[in-house]
Design a protein around this motif. Structure first.
Motif, PDB file in Angstrom:
ATOM      1  N   LEU A  92     -35.375 -28.722 -41.064  1.00  0.00           N
ATOM      2  CA  LEU A  92     -36.700 -28.763 -40.464  1.00  0.00           C
ATOM      3  C   LEU A  92     -37.230 -27.381 -40.065  1.00  0.00           C
ATOM      4  O   LEU A  92     -36.510 -26.564 -39.488  1.00  0.00           O
ATOM      5  N   TYR A  93     -38.494 -27.171 -40.378  1.00  0.00           N
ATOM      6  CA  TYR A  93     -39.190 -25.968 -39.942  1.00  0.00           C
ATOM      7  C   TYR A  93     -39.836 -26.226 -38.578  1.00  0.00           C
ATOM      8  O   TYR A  93     -40.530 -27.223 -38.392  1.00  0.00           O
ATOM      9  N   LYS A  94     -39.616 -25.324 -37.653  1.00  0.00           N
ATOM     10  CA  LYS A  94     -40.242 -25.431 -36.334  1.00  0.00           C
ATOM     11  C   LYS A  94     -41.616 -24.779 -36.364  1.00  0.00           C
ATOM     12  O   LYS A  94     -41.791 -23.696 -36.928  1.00  0.00           O
ATOM     13  N   VAL A  95     -42.591 -25.458 -35.771  1.00  0.00           N
ATOM     14  CA  VAL A  95     -43.955 -24.925 -35.689  1.00  0.00           C
ATOM     15  C   VAL A  95     -44.080 -24.173 -34.377  1.00  0.00           C
ATOM     16  O   VAL A  95     -43.812 -24.726 -33.306  1.00  0.00           O
ATOM     17  N   SER A  96     -44.459 -22.919 -34.447  1.00  0.00           N
ATOM     18  CA  SER A  96     -44.605 -22.126 -33.227  1.00  0.00           C
ATOM     19  C   SER A  96     -46.053 -21.701 -33.067  1.00  0.00           C
ATOM     20  O   SER A  96     -46.771 -21.487 -34.036  1.00  0.00           O
ATOM     21  N   GLY A  97     -46.480 -21.602 -31.814  1.00  0.00           N
ATOM     22  CA  GLY A  97     -47.845 -21.195 -31.512  1.00  0.00           C
ATOM     23  C   GLY A  97     -48.115 -21.377 -30.044  1.00  0.00           C
ATOM     24  O   GLY A  97     -47.693 -22.369 -29.441  1.00  0.00           O
ATOM     25  N   LYS A  98     -48.796 -20.432 -29.432  1.00  0.00           N
ATOM     26  CA  LYS A  98     -49.005 -20.451 -27.986  1.00  0.00           C
ATOM     27  C   LYS A  98     -50.385 -20.947 -27.575  1.00  0.00           C
ATOM     28  O   LYS A  98     -50.661 -21.116 -26.391  1.00  0.00           O
ATOM     29  N   THR A  99     -51.253 -21.209 -28.544  1.00  0.00           N
ATOM     30  CA  THR A  99     -52.626 -21.557 -28.194  1.00  0.00           C
ATOM     31  C   THR A  99     -52.718 -22.861 -27.421  1.00  0.00           C
ATOM     32  O   THR A  99     -53.304 -22.923 -26.339  1.00  0.00           O
TER      33      THR A  99
ATOM     34  N   SER B 110     -43.278 -25.870 -24.216  1.00  0.00           N
ATOM     35  CA  SER B 110     -42.581 -27.083 -23.771  1.00  0.00           C
ATOM     36  C   SER B 110     -42.750 -28.246 -24.745  1.00  0.00           C
ATOM     37  O   SER B 110     -41.963 -29.187 -24.720  1.00  0.00           O
ATOM     38  N   ASN B 111     -43.793 -28.196 -25.591  1.00  0.00           N
ATOM     39  CA  ASN B 111     -44.040 -29.292 -26.525  1.00  0.00           C
ATOM     40  C   ASN B 111     -43.793 -28.811 -27.952  1.00  0.00           C
ATOM     41  O   ASN B 111     -44.716 -28.540 -28.706  1.00  0.00           O
ATOM     42  N   GLU B 112     -42.521 -28.698 -28.317  1.00  0.00           N
ATOM     43  CA  GLU B 112     -42.162 -28.178 -29.625  1.00  0.00           C
ATOM     44  C   GLU B 112     -42.542 -29.172 -30.721  1.00  0.00           C
ATOM     45  O   GLU B 112     -42.494 -30.377 -30.520  1.00  0.00           O
TER      46      GLU B 112
END
Length: 486
Positions: A245-252, A258-260
């Motif tokens: 699985l690829y993790k989606v990252s982003g701070k917007t 906390s909600n990966e």
């Protein structure tokens, strides 16, 4: 997505030895069962102790403190005793969630039951069980002895289908169907652009697949392409998070992280959550869905494997069968056979030869009680390659997402059938378009191009033939295009 803890509790009618057997059949430690039971015993002892102390508090309050207060007698010592007991209750209750969480974490390591048909082995190359062949081998056509099916791969003997000269990557390049080097420049290893005939084939397979299952009464779903971690964790095995699985990252929209979220590896995953925390009316079952999505996989552990063409890539389109039945194993087993039958019919309509194998127990994922693979014949490689996986997961995934289908009638004490029931969930590939394209190219290759399967022509604007438009690609040196015959 664990099994029901009561399946291990002998006092509830469970059979822990049966689950130790299933663990051994999966080549997993049977001691996992005992570790769960040990932690469960701690939790139950704590529950019992809280109940006993609470009973003693009530007795002390009712039989000692209340009468003394009514008689206006001193009871400070008893009140202090009661407060100490109440504190002990709070301390135990505060520790119980940690014990319960550890028990449930250990429980998640235990796989589902194993269907009696499944070969007990860890060796796919020798012991996967061949249960079907298409077309029938020459021995059967010439009135010879038909291969005895089912038969382990390592023992079955028959005349293999005919071989052909070119492999899928070379063919896709020659018809001008993809640009691997430009894809790698943009997306890295295993990146690619589909182009012209490649795009048309991909879209034709998607649309034909939707129409094919639509005629069988399936509802079509196009799911979200990423999922919240808590939902994914109820469905995917822990090792999948690192290997697939690829993790989606982003701070917007999630500044604290906390909600990966994770990209889906198959539409099966979000469709498992389609009825999350729902009670499905038994009268509506079975439910049958066509999942249409792009899929994303790391393919960790596959370094150097299938690096040519689009057979094994990080991004691909797939049409999935996903079905729900009631909690009857007989019904879900029949549904698995029906789903496999649909996949076989689909590839027969495309003119792709195949064999169907029942996968050995050591290669089952935790959720599946039985898995069939449909392996297409690749005449350019002179071998079979996986095109379809068809699994019955019974209620294993449904427990992870809370999808129920009613309650059982009350039964005798210890009767497992008296418990609330969960839907059985099944999944099967219909068409991973990249792999299907590879099989089609090798099967329908001709001297100067590739013939389009008849059933796909209405979805390709009537195109019947995909001519070669360039020579074989030299490694790292794309050739200039040339015009081919129409």
């Amino acid at each position: 997505m664990p099994i029901d803890i009561n399946e291990l509790r002998a006092y509830k009618g469970g059979d822990p030895e049966k689950w130790r057997k299933y663990q051994r059949q999966r080549f997993k430690p049977p001691e996992h069962v005992d570790e769960v039971l040990a932690e469960d015993e701690k939790w139950r002892e704590m529950t019992k102790e809280v109940s006993e102390i609470r009973r003693d508090v009530n007795k002390l309050q009712k039989e000692v403190i209340a009468p003394k207060k009514k008689a206006k007698e001193p009871c400070e010592e008893e009140v202090a005793q009661m407060k100490a007991m109440q504190k002990k209750i709070k301390d135990i209750e505060a520790a119980m969630p940690e014990v319960e969480a550890k028990r449930d974490q250990l429980l998640s390591r235990i796989g589902n039951i194993v269907d009696p048909e499944v070969p007990i082995s860890h060796d796919e190359d020798e012991d996967n069980l061949v249960v079907a062949l298409f077309p029938e081998p020459l021995e059967a056509e010439n009135a010879g002895d038909k291969p005895l099916l089912p038969c382990p791969i390592g023992k079955i003997k028959y005349t293999m289908p005919a071989a052909k000269p070119l492999q899928h990557d070379d063919l896709l390049w020659r018809i001008g169907g993809y640009e691997p080097q430009r894809g790698s420049n943009v997306a890295g290893h295993r990146g690619y652009f589909l182009k012209n005939a490649g795009v048309l084939l991909n879209q034709a397979l998607i649309n034909y697949s939707i129409a094919f299952l639509g005629k069988k009464g399936y509802d079509v779903l196009q799911p979200p392409y990423f999922m919240n971690k808590d939902v994914m964790a109820g469905i995917a095995q822990l090792e999948d998070f690192d290997e697939q699985l690829y993790k989606v990252s982003g701070k917007t929209d999630d500044p604290t992280g906390s909600n990966e979220k994770y990209l889906i590896a198959t539409s099966e995953q979000p469709m498992c959550g389609y009825h999350r925390n729902e009670w499905v009316d038994d009268k509506t079952l079975p439910l049958r869905y066509t999942g249409v999505s792009t899929c994303f996989r790391k393919e960790a552990g596959s370094s150097g494997k299938d690096i040519r063409g689009i057979f094994r890539v990080h991004q691909f389109d797939k049409i999935e069968q996903f079905c729900l039945t009631n909690d009857s194993f007989e019904d879900s087993a029949a549904e698995q056979r029906r789903m496999l039958g649909a996949a076989r019919e689909f590839y027969e309509s495309l003119g792709i030869g195949y064999r169907v194998v029942c996968i050995v127990s050591g290669e089952l994922n935790d959720a599946a009680v039985k898995k069939y693979d449909l392996e297409g014949w690749f005449p350019g490689q002179n071998t079979y390659r996986e095109l379809v996986s068809c699994s019955n997961c019974t209620d294993y995934q449904a427990r992870g997402v809370g999808t129920r289908c009613g309650t059982k009638k009350a039964g005798e004490k210890g009767d497992l059938n008296a418990r609330a029931s969960y839907c059985h969930m099944l999944n099967s590939t219909l068409c991973a378009t990249g792999r299907a394209i590879c099989a089609i190219l090798e099967t329908y290759q001709e001297e100067d191009g590739v013939r389009v399967p008849e059933v796909l022509r209405p979805y390709m604007a009537g195109m019947e033939f995909m001519p070669f438009v360039r020579e074989k690609m030299e490694e790292g040196k794309p050739k200039k295009s040339k015009k081919g015959k129409k």
